[in-house]
Design a protein around this motif. Structure first.
Motif, PDB file in Angstrom:
ATOM      1  N   ARG A   1       0.824  -1.222   0.000  1.00  0.00           N
ATOM      2  CA  ARG A   1       0.000   0.000   0.000  1.00  0.00           C
ATOM      3  C   ARG A   1       0.850   1.260   0.000  1.00  0.00           C
ATOM      4  N   ARG A   2       1.939   1.220   0.810  1.00  0.00           N
ATOM      5  CA  ARG A   2       2.765   2.427   0.926  1.00  0.00           C
ATOM      6  C   ARG A   2       3.471   2.764  -0.392  1.00  0.00           C
ATOM      7  N   ASP A   3       3.483   1.801  -1.331  1.00  0.00           N
ATOM      8  CA  ASP A   3       4.134   2.051  -2.626  1.00  0.00           C
ATOM      9  C   ASP A   3       3.117   2.323  -3.740  1.00  0.00           C
ATOM     10  N   ALA A   4       1.911   2.725  -3.332  1.00  0.00           N
ATOM     11  CA  ALA A   4       0.841   2.926  -4.336  1.00  0.00           C
ATOM     12  C   ALA A   4       1.270   3.923  -5.424  1.00  0.00           C
ATOM     13  N   ILE A   5       2.081   4.904  -5.056  1.00  0.00           N
ATOM     14  CA  ILE A   5       2.501   5.902  -6.055  1.00  0.00           C
ATOM     15  C   ILE A   5       3.304   5.245  -7.188  1.00  0.00           C
ATOM     16  N   VAL A   6       3.983   4.133  -6.866  1.00  0.00           N
ATOM     17  CA  VAL A   6       4.761   3.440  -7.911  1.00  0.00           C
ATOM     18  C   VAL A   6       3.817   2.768  -8.909  1.00  0.00           C
ATOM     19  N   GLU A   7       2.675   2.302  -8.403  1.00  0.00           N
ATOM     20  CA  GLU A   7       1.695   1.736  -9.334  1.00  0.00           C
ATOM     21  C   GLU A   7       1.208   2.831 -10.295  1.00  0.00           C
ATOM     22  N   ASP A   8       1.041   4.046  -9.765  1.00  0.00           N
ATOM     23  CA  ASP A   8       0.605   5.145 -10.635  1.00  0.00           C
ATOM     24  C   ASP A   8       1.706   5.516 -11.640  1.00  0.00           C
ATOM     25  N   LEU A   9       2.939   5.413 -11.190  1.00  0.00           N
ATOM     26  CA  LEU A   9       4.042   5.666 -12.126  1.00  0.00           C
ATOM     27  C   LEU A   9       4.066   4.583 -13.216  1.00  0.00           C
ATOM     28  N   LEU A  10       3.829   3.342 -12.824  1.00  0.00           N
ATOM     29  CA  LEU A  10       3.775   2.267 -13.820  1.00  0.00           C
ATOM     30  C   LEU A  10       2.643   2.532 -14.825  1.00  0.00           C
ATOM     31  N   ALA A  11       1.519   3.039 -14.309  1.00  0.00           N
ATOM     32  CA  ALA A  11       0.397   3.362 -15.206  1.00  0.00           C
ATOM     33  C   ALA A  11       0.832   4.416 -16.224  1.00  0.00           C
ATOM     34  N   VAL A  12       1.551   5.425 -15.739  1.00  0.00           N
ATOM     35  CA  VAL A  12       2.049   6.470 -16.647  1.00  0.00           C
ATOM     36  C   VAL A  12       3.016   5.851 -17.667  1.00  0.00           C
ATOM     37  N   GLY A  13       3.875   4.951 -17.178  1.00  0.00           N
ATOM     38  CA  GLY A  13       4.839   4.289 -18.065  1.00  0.00           C
ATOM     39  C   GLY A  13       4.137   3.465 -19.142  1.00  0.00           C
ATOM     40  N   LEU A  14       3.143   2.689 -18.743  1.00  0.00           N
ATOM     41  CA  LEU A  14       2.439   1.847 -19.721  1.00  0.00           C
ATOM     42  C   LEU A  14       1.640   2.694 -20.703  1.00  0.00           C
ATOM     43  N   ALA A  15       1.028   3.764 -20.182  1.00  0.00           N
ATOM     44  CA  ALA A  15       0.258   4.636 -21.076  1.00  0.00           C
ATOM     45  C   ALA A  15       1.172   5.207 -22.152  1.00  0.00           C
ATOM     46  N   GLN A  16       2.391   5.543 -21.753  1.00  0.00           N
ATOM     47  CA  GLN A  16       3.346   6.057 -22.749  1.00  0.00           C
ATOM     48  C   GLN A  16       3.663   5.007 -23.792  1.00  0.00           C
ATOM     49  N   LEU A  17       3.914   3.781 -23.311  1.00  0.00           N
ATOM     50  CA  LEU A  17       4.317   2.730 -24.242  1.00  0.00           C
ATOM     51  C   LEU A  17       3.178   2.330 -25.172  1.00  0.00           C
ATOM     52  N   GLU A  18       1.945   2.414 -24.657  1.00  0.00           N
ATOM     53  CA  GLU A  18       0.825   1.927 -25.463  1.00  0.00           C
ATOM     54  C   GLU A  18       0.175   3.018 -26.295  1.00  0.00           C
ATOM     55  N   GLN A  19       0.167   4.232 -25.779  1.00  0.00           N
ATOM     56  CA  GLN A  19      -0.692   5.235 -26.404  1.00  0.00           C
ATOM     57  C   GLN A  19       0.050   6.429 -27.004  1.00  0.00           C
ATOM     58  N   SER A  20       1.323   6.526 -26.816  1.00  0.00           N
ATOM     59  CA  SER A  20       1.931   7.763 -27.301  1.00  0.00           C
ATOM     60  C   SER A  20       3.097   7.465 -28.234  1.00  0.00           C
ATOM     61  N   ARG A  21       3.563   8.531 -28.834  1.00  0.00           N
ATOM     62  CA  ARG A  21       4.604   8.359 -29.853  1.00  0.00           C
ATOM     63  C   ARG A  21       6.008   8.523 -29.283  1.00  0.00           C
ATOM     64  N   ILE A  22       6.106   8.496 -27.964  1.00  0.00           N
ATOM     65  CA  ILE A  22       7.430   8.619 -27.345  1.00  0.00           C
ATOM     66  C   ILE A  22       8.202   7.335 -27.605  1.00  0.00           C
ATOM     67  N   LYS A  23       9.483   7.455 -27.905  1.00  0.00           N
ATOM     68  CA  LYS A  23      10.289   6.254 -28.194  1.00  0.00           C
ATOM     69  C   LYS A  23      10.302   5.355 -26.949  1.00  0.00           C
ATOM     70  N   PRO A  24      10.050   4.050 -27.118  1.00  0.00           N
ATOM     71  CA  PRO A  24       9.938   3.152 -25.962  1.00  0.00           C
ATOM     72  C   PRO A  24      11.162   3.206 -25.051  1.00  0.00           C
ATOM     73  N   HIS A  25      12.338   3.265 -25.643  1.00  0.00           N
ATOM     74  CA  HIS A  25      13.554   3.259 -24.827  1.00  0.00           C
ATOM     75  C   HIS A  25      13.558   4.474 -23.880  1.00  0.00           C
ATOM     76  N   ALA A  26      13.244   5.646 -24.448  1.00  0.00           N
ATOM     77  CA  ALA A  26      13.223   6.874 -23.627  1.00  0.00           C
ATOM     78  C   ALA A  26      12.120   6.781 -22.580  1.00  0.00           C
ATOM     79  N   ALA A  27      10.956   6.260 -22.973  1.00  0.00           N
ATOM     80  CA  ALA A  27       9.831   6.167 -22.029  1.00  0.00           C
ATOM     81  C   ALA A  27      10.233   5.338 -20.815  1.00  0.00           C
ATOM     82  N   VAL A  28      10.917   4.213 -21.061  1.00  0.00           N
ATOM     83  CA  VAL A  28      11.291   3.336 -19.945  1.00  0.00           C
ATOM     84  C   VAL A  28      12.353   4.029 -19.077  1.00  0.00           C
ATOM     85  N   THR A  29      13.396   4.537 -19.695  1.00  0.00           N
ATOM     86  CA  THR A  29      14.500   5.131 -18.930  1.00  0.00           C
ATOM     87  C   THR A  29      14.012   6.281 -18.045  1.00  0.00           C
TER      88      THR A  29
END
Ligand SMILES: C[S@@+](CC[C@H](N)C(=O)[O-])C[C@H]1O[C@@H](n2cnc3c(N)ncnc32)[C@H](O)[C@@H]1O
Length: 443
Positions: free
Chosen positions: A75-103
């Motif tokens: 529970r105390r790491d819930a913000i990391v789940e939100d960061l993962l959501a942002v990361g996945l949204a980038q990889l799935e929905q945007s034109r940002i290069k995957p390598h940059a999105a992950v890094t």
């Protein structure tokens, strides 16, 4: 700051915004306003894009995250789940290069003071790139909370999938031209003349005479004539309200729930010599926006901070010929523009909203002159806030009748007839979801 540091900071800010909506119940607008304050102007569009996409595909993304994690995060790491959501949204929905999105997302883990989880974020995002994912639950497949899907299925047995799909789309940007100053065709030509790509910049909607749909959204500062009130931002479905009242010169018009003033300004832009408009709202901050809009568009109305359901406190006893009741509602018809609505609303909100809507209608009816019209409007698709409210009211009110649907064929054909009133479903010809019922008082 290096570009990489700024990119990581932006992902961390996006995660905080998503967290504020998901965990703290903040509205997306309020959370973004806070985040904007610490974000350079040029980076705000990307910040908004990441937050919108993370929330737009919330249920799909959360199921994806659960499938990628070997065990749920503490529970105390819930913000990391939100960061993962942002990361996945980038990889799935945007034109940002995957390598940059992950890094950059991994780096943001450290900025969120969770350095020990940076490795996990890296592993999860990389795994998501290798493995395909298919959503299984209905919530994830349709990207809605279960209660909302159930309600849509109940109210719209033949259209619920269409509504759910439309809610996952991005809404187009619609403008309303001020017909006192220009017309929709001329404004389209002006936009086309400014653009040298030859691509269509805007199109029109027959029947919504002042509406212009932009091919691509742009900031209002880049809209010719915005500052001088030639044009305002307003969805085409919302633009149906003011003309529907069929108001004429000399009439007394009440806009009972007016803020932020889109429909008040539209009423004021219709050629109604000698008509008076009273615009009230019980939210003082939002009411200030009505005055701002009227000043920009050159409109005129008496703007009053008041409770529409307690007219004894503010009504001068003179009946109104027209009343627009744009009632507070679940906003389930504008989810495309406000994806946070799906996270913030609860099934239990509907009875409370229905009680307010009913109270407003009952309180305002005595203010309507015999022969006058009251237009009841919501940006909801739920029957409990729409035909159920107006149907119950009509059954109990001997001097109220429903007037036939919109007098404009072009638009009428786009509406679905309800037992009482009519519904524009979200996505129909690019419009938001709106419900309308026009009532007349016996002469
Ligand atoms: C759907 S919004 C109105 C949008 C507005 N008509 C427009 O086109 O820009 C509903 C508004 O009703 C206001 N409201 C809610 N309850 C009210 C009440 N009892 N009296 C007056 N305004 C109320 C809210 O503050 C909100 O601004």
């Amino acid at each position: 700051m290096t570009a990489a540091a700024a990119g990581a900071k932006l992902r961390a800010a996006a995660a905080r915004v998503v967290h504020a909506v998901r965990i703290e119940g903040s509205s997306l607008d309020a959370a973004l306003a806070k985040a904007d304050a610490g974000t350079p102007l040029t980076e705000r569009p990307l910040l908004h894009h990441l937050c919108y996409e993370s929330l737009r595909f919330h249920w799909q993304i959360r199921e994806h995250i659960a499938a990628l994690l070997s065990k749920p995060l503490a529970r105390r790491d819930a913000i990391v789940e939100d960061l993962l959501a942002v990361g996945l949204a980038q990889l799935e929905q945007s034109r940002i290069k995957p390598h940059a999105a992950v890094t950059l997302t991994v780096e943001a883990t450290r900025l969120l003071k969770k350095p020990k989880l940076a490795g996990l974020v890296n592993a999860v995002l990389r795994r998501s790139q290798r493995e395909s994912f298919t959503a299984e639950s209905d919530e994830a497949r349709f990207n809605h909370p279960a209660w909302m899907l159930d309600q849509l299925k109940q109210d719209w047995p033949e259209h619920w999938e269409q509504i759910a799909a439309a809610n996952n789309e991005r809404a187009p940007m619609w403008l309303r031209v001020n017909v006192k100053k220009t017309d929709a065709q001329s404004y389209c030509r002006l936009l086309a003349a400014e653009d040298d790509t030859g691509a269509a910049t805007a199109d029109l909607l027959p029947g919504a005479d002042a509406a212009v749909r932009l091919a691509a959204p742009r900031p209002v500062e880049r809209l010719p004539g915005f500052a001088t009130g030639e044009v305002s931002v307003q969805d085409a479905a919302a633009q149906l309200a003011a003309p529907w009242l069929l108001a004429a010169g000399g009439m007394r018009i009440l806009d009972a729930c007016a803020a932020p003033g889109g429909k008040t300004a539209h009423l004021s832009e219709l050629a109604l010599p000698g008509a008076t408009i009273t615009a009230i709202d019980n939210d003082a901050d939002r009411l200030a926006l009505v005055q701002e809009t009227l000043t920009r568009t050159g409109g005129c109305a008496s703007v009053l901070h008041a409770d529409a359901s307690a007219p004894g406190d503010w009504w001068d006893g003179q009946p109104f010929d027209r009343i627009l009741l744009d009632a507070p509602c679940s906003a389930s018809g504008v989810i495309r523009r406000h994806p946070d609505i799906r996270l913030l609303r609860r099934a239990s909100d509907l009875p409370a909203l229905a009680a307010r809507q009913h109270a407003l209608l009952e309180a305002l009816w005595p203010l309507l002159a015999p022969g006058g019209k009251l237009l009841y409007v919501t940006c909801s698709v739920f029957a409990a806030e729409n035909d159920a409210i107006v149907g119950d009211f009509l059954a109990a009110q001997a001097d109220a009748d429903e007037e036939c649907l919109l007098p404009n064929n072009n638009i009428r054909d786009l509406m679905l007839k309800k037992p009482v009133g009519g519904q524009v479903l979200p996505g129909i010809r690019g419009m938001d979801g709106f419900y309308y019922a026009c009532l007349t008082k016996s002469p």
